[in-house]
Design a protein around this motif. Structure first.
Motif, PDB file in Angstrom:
ATOM      1  N   ASP A  57       0.875  -1.170   0.000  1.00 18.27           N
ATOM      2  CA  ASP A  57       0.000   0.000   0.000  1.00 18.27           C
ATOM      3  C   ASP A  57       0.917   1.227   0.000  1.00 18.27           C
ATOM      4  OD1 ASP A  57      -1.549   2.225   0.802  1.00 18.27           O
ATOM      5  OD2 ASP A  57      -2.928   0.979   1.957  1.00 18.27           O
ATOM      6  N   VAL A  58       1.096   1.857  -1.166  1.00 15.06           N
ATOM      7  CA  VAL A  58       2.078   2.932  -1.313  1.00 15.06           C
ATOM      8  C   VAL A  58       1.719   4.180  -0.498  1.00 15.06           C
ATOM      9  CG1 VAL A  58       3.192   4.490  -2.949  1.00 15.06           C
ATOM     10  CG2 VAL A  58       2.917   2.080  -3.519  1.00 15.06           C
ATOM     11  N   PRO A  59       0.464   4.660  -0.508  1.00 14.92           N
ATOM     12  CA  PRO A  59       0.150   5.817   0.334  1.00 14.92           C
ATOM     13  C   PRO A  59       0.430   5.560   1.821  1.00 14.92           C
ATOM     14  CG  PRO A  59      -1.561   5.513  -1.301  1.00 14.92           C
ATOM     15  CD  PRO A  59      -0.678   4.298  -1.375  1.00 14.92           C
ATOM     16  N   LEU A  60       0.128   4.350   2.299  1.00 11.15           N
ATOM     17  CA  LEU A  60       0.414   4.003   3.689  1.00 11.15           C
ATOM     18  C   LEU A  60       1.916   4.005   3.941  1.00 11.15           C
ATOM     19  CD1 LEU A  60      -0.449   3.002   6.500  1.00 11.15           C
ATOM     20  CD2 LEU A  60      -0.464   0.663   5.560  1.00 11.15           C
ATOM     21  N   LEU A  61       2.683   3.441   3.019  1.00 13.18           N
ATOM     22  CA  LEU A  61       4.136   3.435   3.141  1.00 13.18           C
ATOM     23  C   LEU A  61       4.665   4.863   3.241  1.00 13.18           C
ATOM     24  CD1 LEU A  61       7.054   2.436   2.915  1.00 13.18           C
ATOM     25  CD2 LEU A  61       6.714   2.247   0.434  1.00 13.18           C
ATOM     26  N   CYS A  62       4.227   5.749   2.361  1.00 15.54           N
ATOM     27  CA  CYS A  62       4.722   7.119   2.362  1.00 15.54           C
ATOM     28  C   CYS A  62       4.400   7.822   3.676  1.00 15.54           C
ATOM     29  CB  CYS A  62       4.125   7.887   1.183  1.00 15.54           C
ATOM     30  SG  CYS A  62       4.753   7.350  -0.426  1.00 15.54           S
ATOM     31  N   ARG A  63       3.203   7.589   4.187  1.00 12.05           N
ATOM     32  CA  ARG A  63       2.832   8.219   5.448  1.00 12.05           C
ATOM     33  C   ARG A  63       3.709   7.724   6.599  1.00 12.05           C
ATOM     34  NH1 ARG A  63      -2.135   6.800   5.662  1.00 12.05           N
ATOM     35  NH2 ARG A  63      -2.162   5.358   7.412  1.00 12.05           N
ATOM     36  N   LYS A  64       3.989   6.422   6.625  1.00 14.36           N
ATOM     37  CA  LYS A  64       4.817   5.874   7.696  1.00 14.36           C
ATOM     38  C   LYS A  64       6.259   6.357   7.605  1.00 14.36           C
ATOM     39  CE  LYS A  64       2.146   1.776   8.889  1.00 14.36           C
ATOM     40  NZ  LYS A  64       2.172   0.323   9.181  1.00 14.36           N
ATOM     41  N   LEU A  65       6.790   6.461   6.402  1.00 11.53           N
ATOM     42  CA  LEU A  65       8.156   6.976   6.257  1.00 11.53           C
ATOM     43  C   LEU A  65       8.256   8.416   6.771  1.00 11.53           C
ATOM     44  CD1 LEU A  65       9.152   5.609   2.726  1.00 11.53           C
ATOM     45  CD2 LEU A  65       9.792   4.678   4.965  1.00 11.53           C
ATOM     46  N   PHE A  66       7.216   9.185   6.535  1.00 15.39           N
ATOM     47  CA  PHE A  66       7.177  10.578   6.976  1.00 15.39           C
ATOM     48  C   PHE A  66       7.027  10.664   8.493  1.00 15.39           C
ATOM     49  CE2 PHE A  66       5.031  14.596   7.834  1.00 15.39           C
ATOM     50  CZ  PHE A  66       5.702  15.493   7.028  1.00 15.39           C
ATOM     51  N   GLU A  67       6.075   9.921   9.049  1.00 16.07           N
ATOM     52  CA  GLU A  67       5.739  10.050  10.468  1.00 16.07           C
ATOM     53  C   GLU A  67       6.715   9.331  11.389  1.00 16.07           C
ATOM     54  OE1 GLU A  67       1.736   8.643  10.717  1.00 16.07           O
ATOM     55  OE2 GLU A  67       0.877  10.448   9.797  1.00 16.07           O
ATOM     56  N   LEU A  68       7.147   8.136  11.011  1.00 15.68           N
ATOM     57  CA  LEU A  68       7.990   7.333  11.905  1.00 15.68           C
ATOM     58  C   LEU A  68       9.466   7.674  11.802  1.00 15.68           C
ATOM     59  CD1 LEU A  68       6.349   3.798  11.482  1.00 15.68           C
ATOM     60  CD2 LEU A  68       5.961   5.469  13.302  1.00 15.68           C
ATOM     61  N   PHE A  69       9.901   8.116  10.606  1.00 16.28           N
ATOM     62  CA  PHE A  69      11.337   8.315  10.377  1.00 16.28           C
ATOM     63  C   PHE A  69      11.709   9.749  10.001  1.00 16.28           C
ATOM     64  CE2 PHE A  69      10.221   3.915   9.479  1.00 16.28           C
ATOM     65  CZ  PHE A  69      11.109   3.235  10.312  1.00 16.28           C
ATOM     66  N   GLY A  70      10.716  10.593   9.792  1.00 15.33           N
ATOM     67  CA  GLY A  70      10.992  11.982   9.456  1.00 15.33           C
ATOM     68  C   GLY A  70      11.538  12.178   8.058  1.00 15.33           C
ATOM     69  N   ILE A  71      11.250  11.258   7.143  1.00  9.08           N
ATOM     70  CA  ILE A  71      11.754  11.355   5.775  1.00  9.08           C
ATOM     71  C   ILE A  71      10.926  12.380   5.002  1.00  9.08           C
ATOM     72  CG2 ILE A  71      12.034  10.104   3.595  1.00  9.08           C
ATOM     73  CD1 ILE A  71      12.605   7.592   5.295  1.00  9.08           C
TER      74      ILE A  71
END
Length: 237
Positions: free
Chosen positions: A148-162
């Motif tokens: 799930d690409v939108p979910l992946l992008c959100r997690k990279l942003f929120e969990l890792f600050g990417i």
């Protein structure tokens, strides 16, 4: 923004191939160096590749010793090993990559030292999660049996600050982001050789509508190469 800014950065032939015989052309090696230079100059927070690309570039096809973790049970929940300045995001839905450690070791400073984040689906076995935890490798779950690409992008942003992410293939992985309509920028380094063979294309599987881009730069490179840079254009079809 609740997701990273996504830049598709790839080396291609004029007929859209990202692998194939053309890569053996002497000028291709020199243009690879231009590709790596541009990669470094973006100064992104992370780069992302699929399993096959990660195998070819970093793990050498080694499989993890899962028998060591037989019988281990772990929850299928995200695991953040730490926060770092630079990440290697590995799209590995079923957990196949045998990482040597938690960070990339590479002679190119544009990749060296990147801390690995494994992108998994619920299909992965618990033994692989135990392997990753022992190595100190972060992982996120992003779908039941496909990413799930939108979910992946959100997690990279929120969990890792990417905040800025370079998407660097292969063709199936690139297509995930195209189909999700989440590419903000294209950075294409062209090698002046038409392959005509059966190499992998820039996008192997596509779904969804059209994406429009506007030209930002078209720069001549040494050895007859070309750098094409486009930005996303909001346009209705």
């Amino acid at each position: 923004m609740t997701r990273p800014y996504l830049i598709l950065h790839m080396l291609i032939s004029p007929d859209g191939k990202i692998t194939g015989k053309y890569m053996e052309y002497p000028k291709a090696a020199a243009l690879c160096e231009e590709y790596y230079r541009i990669h470094r100059e973006y100064r992104a927070d992370a780069f992302l590749c699929g399993r096959v690309t990660m195998e070819g570039s970093f793990t050498g096809g080694v499989r993890p010793p899962l028998e060591k973790y037989e019988g281990v049970r772990l929850p299928h929940e995200d695991f953040v090993a730490g926060r770092y300045d630079f990440y290697a995001v590995s799209v590995d839905p079923h957990g196949r990559l045998g990482w040597y450690g938690a960070q990339i070791s590479d002679e190119d400073p544009g990749y060296d030292g990147a801390h690995v984040i494994e992108v998994l689906t619920d299909d992965v076995c618990d033994a692989y999660l135990a392997f990753l935890r022992e190595k100190g490798i972060s992982y996120v779950f992003c779908g039941k049996d496909k990413i799930d690409v939108p979910l992946l992008c959100r997690k990279l942003f929120e969990l890792f600050g990417i905040r800025t992410l370079l998407v660097e293939g292969g063709g199936l992985t690139d297509s995930l982001f195209l189909s999700a309509e989440l590419l903000d920028e294209l950075s294409l380094v062209m090698v002046p050789v038409i392959d005509g063979g059966e190499g992998v294309s820039l996008f192997e599987k596509k779904q969804g509508g059209l994406l429009a881009f506007e030209m930002e730069k078209a720069l001549a490179l040494p050895h007859g190469g070309l750098w094409l840079n486009y930005k996303r254009k909001e346009e209705e079809f």
